[in-house]
Design a protein around this motif. Structure first.
Motif, PDB file in Angstrom:
ATOM      1  N   GLU A 239       0.970  -1.325   0.026  1.00 48.41           N
ATOM      2  CA  GLU A 239       0.231   0.039   0.150  1.00 48.41           C
ATOM      3  C   GLU A 239       0.639   1.114  -0.238  1.00 48.41           C
ATOM      4  O   GLU A 239       1.853   1.749   1.005  1.00 48.41           O
ATOM      5  CB  GLU A 239      -0.715  -0.132   1.504  1.00 48.41           C
ATOM      6  CG  GLU A 239      -2.129   1.585   0.898  1.00 48.41           C
ATOM      7  CD  GLU A 239      -2.437   1.326   2.192  1.00 48.41           C
ATOM      8  OE1 GLU A 239      -3.554   2.099   2.858  1.00 48.41           O
ATOM      9  OE2 GLU A 239      -2.684  -0.152   3.303  1.00 48.41           O
TER      10      GLU A 239
ATOM     11  N   HIS B 182       2.132   5.292  -5.834  1.00 45.58           N
ATOM     12  CA  HIS B 182       1.441   3.829  -7.202  1.00 45.58           C
ATOM     13  C   HIS B 182       1.866   4.766  -7.802  1.00 45.58           C
ATOM     14  O   HIS B 182       1.629   3.640  -9.382  1.00 45.58           O
ATOM     15  CB  HIS B 182       0.219   3.273  -6.360  1.00 45.58           C
ATOM     16  CG  HIS B 182      -0.552   4.178  -6.367  1.00 45.58           C
ATOM     17  ND1 HIS B 182      -0.588   5.231  -5.238  1.00 45.58           N
ATOM     18  CD2 HIS B 182      -2.178   4.640  -7.647  1.00 45.58           C
ATOM     19  CE1 HIS B 182      -2.766   6.078  -5.609  1.00 45.58           C
ATOM     20  NE2 HIS B 182      -2.542   5.958  -7.264  1.00 45.58           N
TER      21      HIS B 182
ATOM     22  N   SER C 115       0.844  -8.736   2.650  1.00 46.90           N
ATOM     23  CA  SER C 115       0.502  -7.224   2.225  1.00 46.90           C
ATOM     24  C   SER C 115       1.284  -6.716   2.904  1.00 46.90           C
ATOM     25  O   SER C 115       0.792  -7.166   4.127  1.00 46.90           O
ATOM     26  CB  SER C 115      -0.672  -7.104   2.072  1.00 46.90           C
ATOM     27  OG  SER C 115      -1.553  -7.811   0.849  1.00 46.90           O
TER      28      SER C 115
ATOM     29  N   PRO D  85      -3.219   3.918  -1.623  1.00 46.24           N
ATOM     30  CA  PRO D  85      -3.727   4.168  -0.267  1.00 46.24           C
ATOM     31  C   PRO D  85      -4.875   3.902   0.213  1.00 46.24           C
ATOM     32  O   PRO D  85      -5.618   4.380  -0.474  1.00 46.24           O
ATOM     33  CB  PRO D  85      -2.921   4.820   0.094  1.00 46.24           C
ATOM     34  CG  PRO D  85      -2.646   5.625  -1.041  1.00 46.24           C
ATOM     35  CD  PRO D  85      -2.406   5.219  -2.229  1.00 46.24           C
TER      36      PRO D  85
ATOM     37  N   ASP E 255      -7.191   2.243  -0.641  1.00 44.99           N
ATOM     38  CA  ASP E 255      -8.190   1.484  -1.517  1.00 44.99           C
ATOM     39  C   ASP E 255      -8.301   0.312  -1.857  1.00 44.99           C
ATOM     40  O   ASP E 255      -7.387  -1.240  -2.435  1.00 44.99           O
ATOM     41  CB  ASP E 255      -8.178   2.014  -2.955  1.00 44.99           C
ATOM     42  CG  ASP E 255      -9.142   1.727  -4.296  1.00 44.99           C
ATOM     43  OD1 ASP E 255      -9.830   0.965  -4.214  1.00 44.99           O
ATOM     44  OD2 ASP E 255      -9.007   1.957  -4.964  1.00 44.99           O
TER      45      ASP E 255
ATOM     46  N   ALA F  61      -7.215  -3.036  -3.726  1.00 43.79           N
ATOM     47  CA  ALA F  61      -6.234  -4.421  -2.869  1.00 43.79           C
ATOM     48  C   ALA F  61      -6.870  -6.101  -3.229  1.00 43.79           C
ATOM     49  O   ALA F  61      -6.345  -6.643  -3.514  1.00 43.79           O
ATOM     50  CB  ALA F  61      -5.752  -3.915  -1.773  1.00 43.79           C
TER      51      ALA F  61
ATOM     52  N   TRP G 218       0.853  -0.260  11.149  1.00 39.31           N
ATOM     53  CA  TRP G 218       1.473  -0.252   9.338  1.00 39.31           C
ATOM     54  C   TRP G 218       1.565  -1.784  10.026  1.00 39.31           C
ATOM     55  O   TRP G 218       2.198  -1.859  11.395  1.00 39.31           O
ATOM     56  CB  TRP G 218       3.087   0.284   9.609  1.00 39.31           C
ATOM     57  CG  TRP G 218       3.088   0.147   8.230  1.00 39.31           C
ATOM     58  CD1 TRP G 218       4.055  -1.692   7.789  1.00 39.31           C
ATOM     59  CD2 TRP G 218       2.710   0.379   6.444  1.00 39.31           C
ATOM     60  NE1 TRP G 218       4.626  -1.798   6.646  1.00 39.31           N
ATOM     61  CE2 TRP G 218       3.684  -0.542   5.509  1.00 39.31           C
ATOM     62  CE3 TRP G 218       1.975   0.891   5.943  1.00 39.31           C
ATOM     63  CZ2 TRP G 218       3.456  -0.171   4.620  1.00 39.31           C
ATOM     64  CZ3 TRP G 218       2.109   1.573   4.895  1.00 39.31           C
ATOM     65  CH2 TRP G 218       2.702   0.934   4.122  1.00 39.31           C
TER      66      TRP G 218
ATOM     67  N   PHE H 104       5.855   3.636   4.611  1.00 40.79           N
ATOM     68  CA  PHE H 104       6.092   2.966   2.825  1.00 40.79           C
ATOM     69  C   PHE H 104       7.529   2.398   2.940  1.00 40.79           C
ATOM     70  O   PHE H 104       7.616   1.530   1.845  1.00 40.79           O
ATOM     71  CB  PHE H 104       4.955   3.491   2.083  1.00 40.79           C
ATOM     72  CG  PHE H 104       5.833   3.520   0.151  1.00 40.79           C
ATOM     73  CD1 PHE H 104       4.812   2.441  -0.322  1.00 40.79           C
ATOM     74  CD2 PHE H 104       6.139   4.469  -0.264  1.00 40.79           C
ATOM     75  CE1 PHE H 104       5.278   2.260  -1.527  1.00 40.79           C
ATOM     76  CE2 PHE H 104       6.644   4.372  -1.057  1.00 40.79           C
ATOM     77  CZ  PHE H 104       6.321   3.170  -2.525  1.00 40.79           C
TER      78      PHE H 104
ATOM     79  N   GLN I  27       0.901   4.352   0.850  1.00 38.49           N
ATOM     80  CA  GLN I  27       0.925   5.318   1.481  1.00 38.49           C
ATOM     81  C   GLN I  27       2.344   6.652   1.620  1.00 38.49           C
ATOM     82  O   GLN I  27       3.821   6.447   1.400  1.00 38.49           O
ATOM     83  CB  GLN I  27       0.971   4.298   3.141  1.00 38.49           C
ATOM     84  CG  GLN I  27      -0.315   4.119   3.613  1.00 38.49           C
ATOM     85  CD  GLN I  27      -1.826   5.098   3.652  1.00 38.49           C
ATOM     86  OE1 GLN I  27      -0.913   6.362   3.320  1.00 38.49           O
ATOM     87  NE2 GLN I  27      -2.749   4.147   3.990  1.00 38.49           N
TER      88      GLN I  27
ATOM     89  N   LEU J 120      -0.163  -0.608  -4.591  1.00 40.40           N
ATOM     90  CA  LEU J 120      -1.730  -0.303  -4.662  1.00 40.40           C
ATOM     91  C   LEU J 120      -2.091   1.150  -4.029  1.00 40.40           C
ATOM     92  O   LEU J 120      -1.487   1.809  -2.796  1.00 40.40           O
ATOM     93  CB  LEU J 120      -1.886  -1.265  -4.352  1.00 40.40           C
ATOM     94  CG  LEU J 120      -1.581  -2.502  -3.966  1.00 40.40           C
ATOM     95  CD1 LEU J 120      -2.667  -3.548  -3.430  1.00 40.40           C
ATOM     96  CD2 LEU J 120      -1.951  -3.329  -5.329  1.00 40.40           C
TER      97      LEU J 120
ATOM     98  N   GLY K 194       0.396  -2.701   4.825  1.00 42.23           N
ATOM     99  CA  GLY K 194      -0.155  -1.778   4.877  1.00 42.23           C
ATOM    100  C   GLY K 194      -0.924  -1.612   6.149  1.00 42.23           C
ATOM    101  O   GLY K 194      -0.561  -1.481   6.970  1.00 42.23           O
TER     102      GLY K 194
END
Length: 817
Positions: A27, A145, A71, A53, A55, A59, A79, A34, A29, A51, A73
């Motif tokens: 993710e 992203h 994953s 953030p 969303d 994902a 986190w 990140f 972020q 990906l 995020g």
């Protein structure tokens, strides 16, 4: 964070990711978490997909298509790294390092496969022509992203430079000031970024260390290129126009800054290490091709595609270009059917497919300013559906109605006939999330690219708008207050994972607001010695000032709290007018918000009943805060040490509570004075800025001393002890419980009560007092509470509906104009 610290953190996360090569969904972020995870994935030899953030549907789609092993995020406010047991153990090409989506315009976008060599080559090239060194620093302005945003991070890390996180948008309160204080030397943006900068007159207030600015992701008007190039040159800096695509990692061309003022309509020359060619004789238009070490490996649509190696050496850009006499390249148009808006390549065919799947016969044309949907007669809301399909704000969509679409003899749609632009019709906008925002912020205009944070909402508006977002999306996305309205609206149309938990999360300050107003209503209805709700609300006022207005106040923009104050006074004026009509006398002290100062008497009709002291104290607090932050010395001192200054001021204000009556004695009415409760908003402000555990414990310890003292000095009766001691758990919740878990069926009710709390406070006693319900015992108390809540909720709903109607009329008038 130093590079040494970064190295240690990256190594720690690399070990957590494991030795076996894996596909990681990350993710993107805007945070150091990140950056650390991204670098750790690359360091560990993994393949990482970035990906958007917050969303969740995106994902889930990625997991369904590619089955990643891990994953990374944000989950539950932290986190986290999560493992997926169903992931295959192999199938990744050894060169695959990064996956980026081509755009957000399609339901299942193609993913670009990039190698470590692609990333390294492009980062080194960009760092080279920008002249980046370890002394450079850039504020994060673009999502990671997005290939452009990622290239900013990569190029600065490659040069040993740094990045500062100053906020979500260049127009966020305090963003530019924070970038200047952080010593930033560069600034990157897409054309829309420069539109925002122009609105605030940024060209005339560049900070001293700013030495370069870059633009990519679309065509910046030549005149604006010239103005920025000249302004940066006069400032001793450089302005870089750049051109690129995700398929080439990020950048393929740049315009040498010394030529930007004279050739503002050109994209320039190939980046170092790359080569551009035009498929046409010199001086004529042709398709633009690019070759270089940053050209992608290829596309991916399924997990099986990730095993493939590099599949092309030259990239067809889809753009038409011409070589000028000076050797620079100028774009002439599109060779394919797509538009590039806000840095996103929007495929016309994808929008057509989306609309046709809903039974809408249509064709799509467009340019880099807007998309035009040519639709045959239909009752569907074409503009909204097209905006959702394109992931664009509705203002970027034009709709042109046709009885029948023009067609060629072959039966295909004649796009040449449709290509001529047509003005958008002034149609009534649909009732959507944008309307809810506009109703909450009216008369301030709210646009699709605005967010709750950029609109500078207050704590009451936060509760109201969060209720609308929850109703529209079925959930409150993490950090929703910073997400543009257009994106929230798009998320509303996305499929979400079914809920399985019987409990849901609600932010503690919203739950406290609901609990406080319930306590006030019950106290007034029953007469039981359970005061304290108003104290909690006053504490939340200070917490809201810190959370929602700190940057504006630090920047001296005191209107950020004065405008919400005026908006909140509208229903209060209705109450004043009601009493004036009933008494046949104007309560002037309340009209001027001075009823709590002991200068008037409700028995004589010169002020409202004492219960409305809270509104007057709130307004006086807003004015006092605005006055204090007008002084630069105050702003600098508070911005430098927000917790320490608030803590000291809170202690001083608690002393003021007992010192003022020695000078200005109004008897027992002293409890309504702002000086008596001023320590509470300062306590709330300090609570927001208590970031370290030691600060939180210090604040809670101070409160354990202050509250008993206040109870004892406040009469030493049961109500005084209840009123003060309930502030301890309220403060503990603010400090240590960012969110509270409640049974899911309770959440809508709690949020509705919190969103209507101000109106409940104003109107909860009106009908019960007319009916004299308190004289009916326990049933009368229950009826008083129920009617008080219903009355307040109804008043809040009526106000929102009225403001929504006014905002719709204003929008229609603007569209017709």
């Amino acid at each position: 964070m130093s590079y040494g610290d970064l190295h240690e953190k990256v190594e720690a996360v690399r070990r957590r990711l494991g030795r076996a090569r894996r596909l990681i969904a990350l993710e993107a972020q805007a945070s150091h978490d990140f950056a650390v995870s991204y670098l750790a994935a690359l360091r560990g030899g993994h393949a990482v997909a970035l990906l958007p953030p917050g969303d969740a549907p995106a994902a889930e789609r990625f997991r369904g298509d590619f089955r990643p092993s891990l994953s990374c995020g944000v989950a539950d406010g932290r986190w986290r790294i999560s493992e997926h047991a169903d992931a295959p153990g192999a199938g990744l090409h050894p060169d695959l390092a990064v996956m980026l989506a081509t755009s957000g315009s399609e339901g299942r976008p193609r993913w670009v496969r990039l190698s470590r060599a692609n990333i390294a080559a492009n980062a080194a090239s960009i760092a080279g022509y920008l002249g980046l060194t370890a002394a450079d620093r850039v504020p994060q302005t673009l999502p990671f992203h997005y290939s452009y945003g990622l290239s900013v991070l990569n190029s600065h890390l490659a040069a040993g430079a740094s990045m500062a996180f100053c906020g979500q948008s260049v127009v966020d309160p305090g963003f530019l000031e924070g970038a200047a204080r952080s010593g930033c030397t560069g600034l990157s943006g897409v054309p829309f970024t420069y539109e925002l900068l122009e609105r605030i007159g940024f060209r005339n207030r560049l900070w001293p260390k700013l030495r370069y600015m870059t633009v990519a992701g679309g065509r910046l008007p030549p005149e604006l290129v010239r103005l920025y190039a000249q302004r940066l040159q006069a400032h001793g800096g450089q302005f870089f126009v750049m051109y690129g695509q995700t398929e080439a990692t990020a950048r393929m061309a740049y315009l040498p800054p010394e030529q930007a003022a004279d050739q503002p309509d050109c994209i320039g020359i190939a980046i170092p290490g790359g080569k551009l060619r035009i498929d046409a004789p010199r001086g004529e238009e042709g398709e633009l091709f690019y070759r270089g070490p940053n050209v992608m490996m290829g596309y991916a649509a399924t997990r099986a595609d990730l095993a493939r190696g590099a599949e092309l050496e030259e990239l067809a850009t889809g753009d038409l270009a011409v070589m000028t006499e000076t050797g620079l390249i100028r774009l002439a148009g599109r060779a394919a059917r797509f538009s590039k808006i806000a840095g996103l390549r929007i495929g016309h065919e994808a929008i057509e497919w989306s609309l046709r799947s809903r039974g809408i016969a249509c064709a799509v044309t467009g340019d880099d300013a807007a998309i035009t949907v040519h639709a045959e007669a239909t009752e569907a809301d074409v503009a909204r559906l097209a905006a959702e399909a394109a992931a664009l704000p509705q203002r970027c969509i034009r709709v042109e109605r046709h009885d029948a679409l023009p067609r060629l003899p072959s039966g295909k749609i004649d796009y040449r006939v449709l290509a001529a632009p047509a003005p958008a019709a002034a149609t009534a906008p649909p009732r959507n999330l944008l309307q809810d925002f506009r109703a909450s912020f009216y008369p301030r205009a709210a646009g699709p690219q605005d967010s709750f944070e950029s609109l500078e909402g207050d704590s009451l508006a936060y509760a109201q708008v969060s209720l609308a977002v929850e109703a529209r999306l079925g959930r409150l996305p993490q950090g929703w207050e910073t997400i543009p309205i257009a994106r929230l609206e798009k998320m509303a149309g996305s499929e979400t994972k079914p809920r399985t938990s019987r409990f849901g999360r609600i932010e503690s300050h919203i739950a406290l607001r609901a609990a406080a107003i319930l306590l006030i209503v019950l106290h007034h209805a029953s007469g039981w010695p359970i005061p304290g709700g108003a104290m909690t609300l006053m504490m939340l006022v200070g917490y809201g000032f810190a959370r929602f207005h700190r940057d504006a106040l630090f920047a001296g923009r005191v209107c950020a709290i004065l405008k919400p104050m005026l908006r909140n006074l509208l229903p209060y004026l209705v109450v004043v007018a009601g009493f004036a009509l009933a008494w046949q006398k104007i309560p002037w002290a309340s009209v001027f918000l001075a009823g709590n100062l002991g200068l008037a008497d409700p028995a004589k009709g010169s002020m409202l009943p004492y219960q409305y002291w809270f509104v007057e104290a709130y307004a006086q607090l807003c004015l006092l805060t605005a006055f204090a932050f007008c002084f630069g010395g105050v702003r600098r001192a508070v911005a430098a040490r927000p917790f320490a200054t608030a803590f000291i001021a809170m202690i001083a204000a608690f002393g003021l509570r007992y010192g003022v009556p020695l000078i200005y004695d109004v008897g027992n009415r002293k409890i309504f004075l702002l000086s008596y409760v001023l320590w509470l908003p300062l306590l709330g402000w300090a609570a927001y800025f208590a970031r370290r555990t030691s600060q939180k414990l210090l604040l809670l310890f101070a409160l354990t001393l202050i509250c008993p003292a206040a109870a004892y000095l406040g009469g030493n009766w049961t109500g005084a002890w209840v009123m003060n001691l309930i502030q301890l758990p309220a403060m503990a919740a603010l400090l240590f419980l960012p969110a509270i878990r409640l049974p899911r069926p309770m959440l809508p009710g709690v949020m509705l009560v919190a969103a209507s709390s101000y109106h409940i406070y104003l109107f909860h006693q009106v009908i019960p007092e007319l009916l004299q319900l308190q004289s009916y015992g326990a049933w009368g108390i229950a009826a008083t509470v129920a009617i008080g809540l219903i009355t307040g909720i109804a008043a809040a709903t009526l106000q929102r509906l009225a403001l929504a109607g006014l905002s719709r009329k204003a929008e229609l008038a603007a569209r017709e104009a």
